[in-house]
Design a protein around this motif. Structure first.
Motif, PDB file in Angstrom:
ATOM      1  N   ASP A 320       0.805  -1.088   0.154  1.00 41.89           N
ATOM      2  CA  ASP A 320       0.046   0.071   0.161  1.00 41.89           C
ATOM      3  C   ASP A 320       0.743   1.245   0.054  1.00 41.89           C
ATOM      4  O   ASP A 320       0.863   2.214  -0.581  1.00 41.89           O
ATOM      5  N   GLU A 324       1.133   4.246  -3.034  1.00 41.30           N
ATOM      6  CA  GLU A 324       0.511   5.642  -2.622  1.00 41.30           C
ATOM      7  C   GLU A 324       1.732   6.717  -2.960  1.00 41.30           C
ATOM      8  O   GLU A 324       1.423   7.672  -3.468  1.00 41.30           O
ATOM      9  N   LEU A 327       1.748   6.979  -6.673  1.00 38.25           N
ATOM     10  CA  LEU A 327       0.503   7.735  -7.212  1.00 38.25           C
ATOM     11  C   LEU A 327       0.441   9.150  -6.822  1.00 38.25           C
ATOM     12  O   LEU A 327       0.009   9.898  -7.786  1.00 38.25           O
ATOM     13  N   LYS A 328       1.513   9.678  -5.885  1.00 38.70           N
ATOM     14  CA  LYS A 328       1.597  10.991  -5.501  1.00 38.70           C
ATOM     15  C   LYS A 328       2.596  11.605  -6.463  1.00 38.70           C
ATOM     16  O   LYS A 328       2.635  12.669  -6.507  1.00 38.70           O
ATOM     17  N   ILE A 384      -6.471  10.593  -4.085  1.00 35.83           N
ATOM     18  CA  ILE A 384      -5.010  10.287  -3.661  1.00 35.83           C
ATOM     19  C   ILE A 384      -4.779  10.876  -2.048  1.00 35.83           C
ATOM     20  O   ILE A 384      -4.390   9.995  -1.320  1.00 35.83           O
ATOM     21  N   ILE A 387      -6.767   8.827   0.464  1.00 31.89           N
ATOM     22  CA  ILE A 387      -6.494   7.484   0.609  1.00 31.89           C
ATOM     23  C   ILE A 387      -5.248   7.235   1.251  1.00 31.89           C
ATOM     24  O   ILE A 387      -4.828   6.469   2.069  1.00 31.89           O
ATOM     25  N   THR A 388      -4.364   8.502   0.876  1.00 33.09           N
ATOM     26  CA  THR A 388      -2.984   8.555   1.672  1.00 33.09           C
ATOM     27  C   THR A 388      -3.078   8.785   3.342  1.00 33.09           C
ATOM     28  O   THR A 388      -2.371   8.172   3.952  1.00 33.09           O
ATOM     29  N   LYS A 390      -5.582   7.823   4.640  1.00 28.32           N
ATOM     30  CA  LYS A 390      -6.675   6.650   5.318  1.00 28.32           C
ATOM     31  C   LYS A 390      -7.894   7.388   5.628  1.00 28.32           C
ATOM     32  O   LYS A 390      -8.614   7.036   6.614  1.00 28.32           O
ATOM     33  N   LYS A 424      -9.002  -2.287  -0.898  1.00 20.54           N
ATOM     34  CA  LYS A 424      -8.148  -1.103  -1.331  1.00 20.54           C
ATOM     35  C   LYS A 424      -7.803  -1.197  -2.560  1.00 20.54           C
ATOM     36  O   LYS A 424      -7.438  -0.103  -3.288  1.00 20.54           O
ATOM     37  N   TYR A 428      -7.178   1.744  -5.565  1.00 13.64           N
ATOM     38  CA  TYR A 428      -6.076   2.039  -6.268  1.00 13.64           C
ATOM     39  C   TYR A 428      -5.897   1.895  -8.081  1.00 13.64           C
ATOM     40  O   TYR A 428      -5.439   2.520  -8.517  1.00 13.64           O
TER      41      TYR A 428
END
Length: 448
Positions: A320, A324, A327-328, A384, A387-388, A390, A424, A428
Motif C-alpha cells: 500500500d 501511494e 500515485l502521488k 489520492i 486514501i493516503t 486513510k 483497497k 488504487y
C-alpha cells in the motif's frame, strides 16, 4: 556433514546437512570443474554426485591448485591480473599507466612485493617477472584480506588451516579467550559443540559476487543446488535473477527455500526463508521488468522498487505505502503501479477482487471520456489525498461526487463502502486509471 571413506574410489563424503556444507559443495564442484577444464584431472577421478551426497578425492585439493582457481574465479579482484592484462599490450595510454601504478600500491601485499617500483615502458618485463615469482603469495594475501573475498565470509587467519574448535565462518567464529564459557552449557567449554571443516574455505565461491551476496540452499538435490547458484553467481543483478529463477521453478519447487545473505557491510549472515505462498506469487508476476526501477525521493535517497517489492512478498507485507508514493508522484508511473497492484492483490489473498478491479478500470476510462482533463486531475488528487491519509469516508464521498458530476455509475464502489480496507486495490486501480497510460515502464530512471 563430512565423513572419511575407506576402501573406496573416493576418500571423502559430504552431505548437504546445513547451508555451510551445501555452499562448500557448490564451491568444491566449481573447483573440480576448473581442474578438469585445465587438464589437471579427468572428472571421473575427482567426484561423484548422488542426490544430496557428494563423494570426492580430497587429495586433488591442494593449496596451489586452490589459489590458482581463486585467481581465475576472482580475476577482476586480483590486482596483479589487471596489471598482467594491460601489459600484454606494446603501447600504453596515460590512463593505463596510471591504473598500473595504482594497482602496484593497491594493498599491503602489492606494496610489499613491488616496493617503490613505478611502471614505465622500460620495466614491463621486470614487473611481469615479479608477478611470476610471487604469484601464489599475491593471490593468497589479496584473497585472504579482500573485503569482497575470503575476509567477507571467514576468519582471515583460518585459510588453509586444519579444523579447529571454533568454526572459521564469520558469525560462527568467536574469541574463545573471552567467550568460551558464555557459549557453553553450564559454563563448561567441554560441552560446546562445533563444526569446522577445511572445505568451508570453498564457501566464498558459492555466493554471488554482488555487494549483497546470495546463496540459495535449495538442497533437495546437489545438481539443482549447483544449477541454481550458478545462475545467481553469473548475474549482474542476483536479487532479480533469484526471484525470476524461483518464478520459473515454481512448478516443481514444493518446499520452502532457504536463502543465505551476506552483506559486505555486515559481520554476520542473514537467513531468509522463501515460503511456498511467496514462490506462488513470484510465479504469477508477469511484468517483472516493471519493478526494475529506482524512485528518487530526494538527491540523497532513492527507493529500490524491486528490493522493496521482493522483501514485501517474502514477508507477506502489503504494498500500500509504495503504491501511494508512486500515485502521488508527478511522473506517470501507471505501468509500474498496475504491476504493483497486481502483486498487492496476491498478497492480500487472491483474485476475488479481479472482477471489480476491471469494473473500476473501465469506469475510470468512461469518466475521462465524459469530463475535462483538468477536472479529472482535480478529482484524482483529492482521491489520492484521501486514501493516503486513510480517510476512507472522505474517499467515498469524493467518489460519489465524481459519479454524479460525470454521469458514470461506479458499480465497484459498493465493495469499498462495505469494507474499504480489504478492497483497497480496487480504489488504487480506479485512481491509477485516471490518466493517459504509458505502454512502457520507468525502469531504472526514477522520477528525475
Amino acid at each position: 556433514m563430512k565423513d572419511a571413506i575407506e576402501n573406496e574410489k573416493f576418500d571423502t563424503k559430504m552431505e548437504t546437512s546445513d547451508w555451510r556444507y551445501s555452499a562448500s559443495i557448490v564451491g568444491i564442484i566449481k573447483f573440480f570443474n576448473y581442474l578438469v577444464e585445465r587438464g589437471y584431472e579427468v572428472e571421473a577421478n575427482l567426484y561423484k554426485i548422488e542426490d544430496d551426497v557428494i563423494t570426492y578425492n580430497s587429495k586433488a585439493i591442494t593449496e596451489e591448485r586452490y589459489l590458482l582457481f581463486t585467481e581465475y574465479y576472482f580475476e577482476n579482484a586480483m590486482h596483479h591480473k589487471v596489471i598482467e592484462t594491460i601489459l600484454t599490450n606494446d603501447q600504453f595510454t596515460d590512463d593505463q599507466i596510471k591504473l598500473i601504478n595504482d594497482k602496484l600500491k593497491a594493498n599491503t601485499i602489492m606494496k610489499k612485493v613491488f616496493g617503490d617500483l613505478k611502471f614505465s615502458s622500460e620495466n614491463k618485463e621486470r614487473i611481469l617477472e615479479k608477478i611470476k615469482l610471487n604469484r601464489l603469495l599475491l593471490i593468497k594475501e589479496t584473497y585472504r584480506n579482500g573485503d569482497s573475498l575470503y575476509k567477507n565470509f571467514a576468519n582471515t587467519n583460518s585459510l588453509f588451516e586444519e579444523p579447529s574448535s571454533i568454526c572459521r565462518i564469520e558469525n560462527y567464529n568467536i574469541d574463545t579467550g573471552k567467550k568460551s564459557k558464555s557459549i557453553s552449557y553450564n559454563w563448561d567449554f567441554k560441552t560446546y559443540k562445533f563444526e569446522d571443516e577445511k572445505e568451508f574455505d570453498f564457501i566464498p565461491f558459492a555466493f554471488s559476487k554482488s555487494y549483497e551476496a546470495f546463496f540459495i540452499n535449495n538442497n533437495y538435490s546437489i545438481k539443482q543446488l549447483f544449477h541454481t547458484n550458478n545462475l545467481i553467481n553469473d548475474s549482474d543483478n542476483p536479487r532479480s535473477t533469484l526471484f525470476c529463477e524461483l518464478k520459473n521453478s515454481a512448478d516443481f519447487i514444493d518446499f520452502d527455500v532457504e536463502v543465505i545473505i551476506k552483506n559486505r557491510g555486515d559481520d554476520y549472515f542473514k537467513t531468509l526463508y522463501i515460503r511456498k505462498p511467496a514462490i506462488r506469487i513470484f510465479a504469477e508476476v508477469e511484468n517483472y521488468k516493471a519493478l526494475k526501477m529506482k524512485y528518487k525521493v530526494n538527491d540523497n535517497y532513492y527507493i529500490d522498487i524491486e528490493k522493496v517489492v521482493t522483501d514485501n512478498i517474502l514477508n507477506n507485507i502489503k504494498l500500500d505505502g509504495l503504491i501511494e508514493i508512486l500515485l502521488k508522484a508527478n511522473s506517470n508511473y501507471s505501468y509500474n503501479i498496475k504491476t504493483l497492484i497486481t502483486i498487492n492483490t496476491l498478497i492480500y489473498g487472491g483474485d476475488k477482487m479481479d472482477k471489480q478491479m476491471k469494473s473500476a478500470y473501465a469506469s475510470a476510462k468512461r469518466v475521462m471520456a465524459e469530463i475535462p482533463e483538468n477536472k479529472v486531475d482535480s478529482y484524482k488528487q483529492k482521491l489520492i489525498s484521501a486514501i493516503t491519509f486513510k480517510d476512507y469516508e472522505r474517499f467515498c464521498e469524493i467518489l460519489l461526487q465524481l459519479s454524479s458530476y460525470s454521469g458514470v455509475i461506479f458499480d465497484f464502489a459498493y465493495d469499498l463502502f462495505e469494507d474499504f480496507e480489504e478492497n483497497k486495490n480496487i480504489a488504487y486501480t480506479f485512481i491509477n486509471a485516471l490518466n493517459k497510460e504509458s505502454n512502457k515502464d520507468n525502469g531504472g530512471k526514477g522520477n528525475e
